[in-house]
Design a protein around this motif. Structure first.
Motif, PDB file in Angstrom:
ATOM      1  N   PHE A   1      -4.836  -7.781  30.569  1.00 12.86           N
ATOM      2  CA  PHE A   1      -5.010  -8.174  31.979  1.00 12.86           C
ATOM      3  C   PHE A   1      -4.546  -6.982  32.803  1.00 12.86           C
ATOM      4  CE2 PHE A   1      -4.310 -12.274  29.861  1.00 12.86           C
ATOM      5  CZ  PHE A   1      -5.458 -12.949  30.270  1.00 12.86           C
TER       6      PHE A   1
ATOM      7  N   VAL B   1      -2.173  -7.768  26.219  1.00 14.16           N
ATOM      8  CA  VAL B   1      -1.642  -9.046  25.735  1.00 14.16           C
ATOM      9  C   VAL B   1      -1.969  -9.264  24.258  1.00 14.16           C
ATOM     10  CG1 VAL B   1      -1.732 -11.533  26.059  1.00 14.16           C
ATOM     11  CG2 VAL B   1      -1.752 -10.028  28.042  1.00 14.16           C
TER      12      VAL B   1
ATOM     13  N   PRO C   1       7.126 -16.570  20.295  1.00 12.09           N
ATOM     14  CA  PRO C   1       7.839 -16.730  21.564  1.00 12.09           C
ATOM     15  C   PRO C   1       6.865 -16.805  22.747  1.00 12.09           C
ATOM     16  CG  PRO C   1       8.157 -14.518  20.666  1.00 12.09           C
ATOM     17  CD  PRO C   1       7.463 -15.304  19.615  1.00 12.09           C
ATOM     18  N   SER C   2       7.349 -17.331  23.828  1.00 17.24           N
ATOM     19  CA  SER C   2       6.566 -17.435  25.054  1.00 17.24           C
ATOM     20  C   SER C   2       6.138 -16.043  25.510  1.00 17.24           C
ATOM     21  CB  SER C   2       7.434 -18.115  26.105  1.00 17.24           C
ATOM     22  OG  SER C   2       6.799 -18.067  27.335  1.00 17.24           O
ATOM     23  N   GLY C   3       4.869 -15.912  25.894  1.00 16.49           N
ATOM     24  CA  GLY C   3       4.364 -14.629  26.364  1.00 16.49           C
ATOM     25  C   GLY C   3       3.819 -13.757  25.251  1.00 16.49           C
TER      26      GLY C   3
ATOM     27  N   GLY D   1       1.122 -14.167  23.611  1.00 17.19           N
ATOM     28  CA  GLY D   1      -0.343 -14.080  23.630  1.00 17.19           C
ATOM     29  C   GLY D   1      -1.048 -15.215  22.914  1.00 17.19           C
TER      30      GLY D   1
ATOM     31  N   SER E   1      -1.675 -18.458  23.876  1.00 14.18           N
ATOM     32  CA  SER E   1      -2.680 -19.134  24.712  1.00 14.18           C
ATOM     33  C   SER E   1      -3.869 -18.218  24.940  1.00 14.18           C
ATOM     34  CB  SER E   1      -2.081 -19.507  26.063  1.00 14.18           C
ATOM     35  OG  SER E   1      -1.026 -20.401  25.904  1.00 14.18           O
ATOM     36  N   THR E   2      -3.589 -16.960  25.200  1.00 15.35           N
ATOM     37  CA  THR E   2      -4.669 -16.010  25.458  1.00 15.35           C
ATOM     38  C   THR E   2      -5.605 -15.943  24.256  1.00 15.35           C
ATOM     39  OG1 THR E   2      -3.190 -14.757  26.881  1.00 15.35           O
ATOM     40  CG2 THR E   2      -5.174 -13.635  26.127  1.00 15.35           C
TER      41      THR E   2
ATOM     42  N   GLU F   1     -11.529 -16.450  28.315  1.00 14.49           N
ATOM     43  CA  GLU F   1     -11.238 -15.054  28.652  1.00 14.49           C
ATOM     44  C   GLU F   1     -12.183 -14.171  27.844  1.00 14.49           C
ATOM     45  OE1 GLU F   1      -9.174 -14.384  30.940  1.00 14.49           O
ATOM     46  OE2 GLU F   1      -7.765 -16.076  30.995  1.00 14.49           O
TER      47      GLU F   1
END
Ligand SMILES: Nc1ncnc2c1ncn2[C@@H]1O[C@H](COP(=O)(O)OP(=O)(O)O)[C@@H](O)[C@H]1O
Ligand SMILES: [Mg+2]
Lengths: 259, 317
Positions: A20, A25, A44-46, A48, A50-51, A60
């Protein structure tokens, strides 16, 4: 439930990159999913997760590499030796082979439970209304909400809404089911009912990719666990290996924190 | 220090095990005294209102007998009809044009975006009266109107004077103006729908237009309907501007009557009452439409929810 490696994979991802702006990501994801395989993605959160799911059904667009579902490349088509981007109509058709369950349920609030579940079969897949209603009624009963057919989503608890969302995803007879943290928005006492429903699906031989923080679910229901961090797949393998005896320090540290 | 126990005897432990006083404390039997100030205010307001109504009703200058005489006059009714259909047609055209304008404005396409922006900018930015007069006098600006390939040969041509009658000028003027306002109202409505809804629809394989039509617009209606009702009511009154281009709407009709009999105020009262009647009916329709689009919002569990599970929505009325 156990995947046979001999079968052709239903999903192939090769060297998938997604950024992005300057924020990289996904940094080269390779992944094969066999038919009927249940894969839990932890991380962990962040990191990737969900992406990655959103790239699989083309919410996406990826920047590099490719993703193939059921033998078809997502978003593109090879014409001779030229790779051509697909029209939005063709992409819609590819997406219709996948079912997605979101963290925040995303039921259509202006439709009743039954209307939510038959919307895609009737409107996208051209199933006859009568058949769609029959199948939907069946699925809604299977997730334990037979008495809520005509209720609107806002009249249901979070757990009930998520079970409707699962019925909605099943109603399109998907080749692959994508779950993005399906229990993260639920009150603790409602998590169990949703996980129970998902365990049932895993036993029925559906192909599922489940992003989750529920280690217990991953251990019992998944054929394979993938651990992601910083846009990479750090390690993957059978749940009993990854969750009990992780090889990488990052995995160990993550498991220490969530367990 | 104040001795608390002596000023508040009830809070002492020995006052608690009193059965009877516990029964009296049951809030189910509580009295709610009516605030005296509020009653007084009601009386005063109602008195003033009644006196004003009496003053209007008994004032000979309003000429109520004349109002009654002309209320169902043919010219007035014809004017009323023109006002209603002009408003309805302009509103329908305005919505039909406003929707694509709103979608264009929200798209990623720079050309669609700027054309839509330019349209809204012009038609909202100039007085409706001026627009109507310009449309009416179009033949002065463009004597010939022709359908042609851009910069190429003409396919068909009309004389602007034949094409632009008071009716077409009124419809074009009102509809284009309405489209500009409706475009903004619709855009606001579309923006009010959570982004995840559209994404979910698309994730299930709906094409963008279908997602818009089945998922986004029905939810956007909740915030589109109230300002649209407002807009339609403005439109009813804005139609009175077409009297400048000799279109015989309600206002024009009563004017033509009082120009002959000089009963100015009574005839204006006829128009006022008719306008108010239309607006009242519209408001009632609007609240029914609002209730329809709020149907997913009831919190209580409804088992009398519509049995029909049509994907085609039932008509809102
Ligand atoms: N639409 C977006 N625009 C910009 N950045 C995004 C967008 N979606 C996700 N990101 C960024 O991508 C990174 C990974 O996000 P995500 O895939 O949601 O992680 P996870 O699901 O593992 O928690 C985050 O740094 C997030 O800020
Ligand atoms: Mg996430």
């Amino acid at each position: 439930m156990t995947a046979t490696t001999a079968q052709a994979p239903i999903l192939r991802a090769r060297n998938v990159h997604k950024a992005f702006g300057n924020n990289e990501v996904l940094k080269g994801i390779d992944m094969d999913i066999a038919p009927s395989e249940v894969v839990a993605i932890l991380g962990p959160s962040g990191s990737g997760k969900s992406t990655l799911l959103r790239c699989i059904n083309r919410l996406e667009e990826i920047n590099k590499g490719f993703i193939e579902v059921d033998g078809e490349q997502i978003g593109y088509k090879l014409q001779g030796d030229r790779l051509v981007a697909l029209s939005s109509g063709a992409i819609a058709r590819q997406r219709s082979k996948m079912g997605m369950v979101f963290q925040s349920f995303n039921l259509f609030p202006h439709m009743t439970v039954l209307q939510n579940v038959i919307e895609a079969p009737v409107g996208v897949h051209g199933v006859k209304r009568r058949e769609a209603i029959e199948l939907a009624t069946d699925l809604i009963a299977k997730v334990g909400l037979a008495d809520k057919l005509n209720a609107y989503p806002r009249q249901l608890s979070g757990g009930q809404q998520q079970r409707v969302a699962i019925a909605r995803a099943l109603a399109v007879k998907p080749k692959i089911l994508l779950f993005d943290e399906p229990t993260s928005a639920l009150d603790p006492e409602l998590v169990g009912e949703v996980l129970e429903t998902m365990r049932g699906l895993a036993k029925q031989g559906l192909t599922m990719i489940v992003v989750t923080h529920e280690i217990g679910f991953a251990r019992e229901a998944a054929d394979r666990v993938i651990f992601m961090d910083g846009g990479h797949i750090v390690e993957q393998g059978k749940p009993e290996d990854i969750l009990v005896n992780p090889q990488r320090e990052r995995t160990r540290e993550f498991l220490r924190r969530v367990l | 220090m104040v001795d608390v126990s002596s000023t508040q005897p009830l809070s002492r432990p020995e006052a608690l095990p009193d059965r009877q006083s516990d029964d009296l404390r049951d809030v189910a039997g509580a009295h709610r005294p009516i605030p005296k100030g509020k009653v007084l205010l009601w009386v005063v307001v109602l008195l003033f209102a009644a006196d004003f109504a009496r003053a209007v009703a008994t004032n000979d200058n309003f000429g109520w007998p004349v109002v009654a005489e002309f209320f169902f006059n043919t010219t007035v009714l014809e004017g009323l009809w023109v006002t209603i259909w002009l408003a309805v047609v302009s509103m329908i055209l305005g919505v039909m044009l406003g929707l694509p304008l709103a979608i264009a404005r929200m798209s990623n396409d720079p050309l669609a975006k700027s054309i839509s922006g330019l349209f809204v900018w012009f038609f909202r930015g100039t007085p409706l009266l001026v627009q109507l007069i310009l449309w009416y006098n179009l033949s002065f600006l463009f004597p010939q109107i022709s359908l042609s390939i851009p910069f190429g040969p003409s396919l068909a041509a009309w004389n602007a004077n034949d094409l632009i009658t008071p009716i077409t000028a009124a419809i074009i003027g009102l509809a284009l103006n309405e489209a500009a306002y409706m475009a903004e109202i619709i855009r606001g409505g579309l923006l009010s729908v959570e982004r995840g809804q559209r994404e979910t629809a698309e994730a299930f394989g709906m094409k963008p237009m279908r997602a818009l039509w089945r998922v986004v617009i029905p939810q956007a209606m909740r915030s589109i309907v109230p300002p649209s009702g407002n807009q339609f009511i403005s439109m009813i009154k804005a139609t009175s501007l077409v009297s400048v281009i000799a279109m015989a709407d309600l206002l024009y009709s009563v004017q033509s009557i009082y120009n002959r009999n000089f009963e100015v105020i009574p005839l204006l009262m006829v128009a006022v009452i008719w306008y108010l009647l239309i607006v009242s009916v519209l408001s009632a329709i609007q609240s029914r439409i609002e209730r329809y689009y709020a149907r997913g919002d009831q919190q209580r569990v409804v088992f009398d929810a519509p049995e029909t599970v049509t994907t085609q929505e039932e008509a809102p009325l």
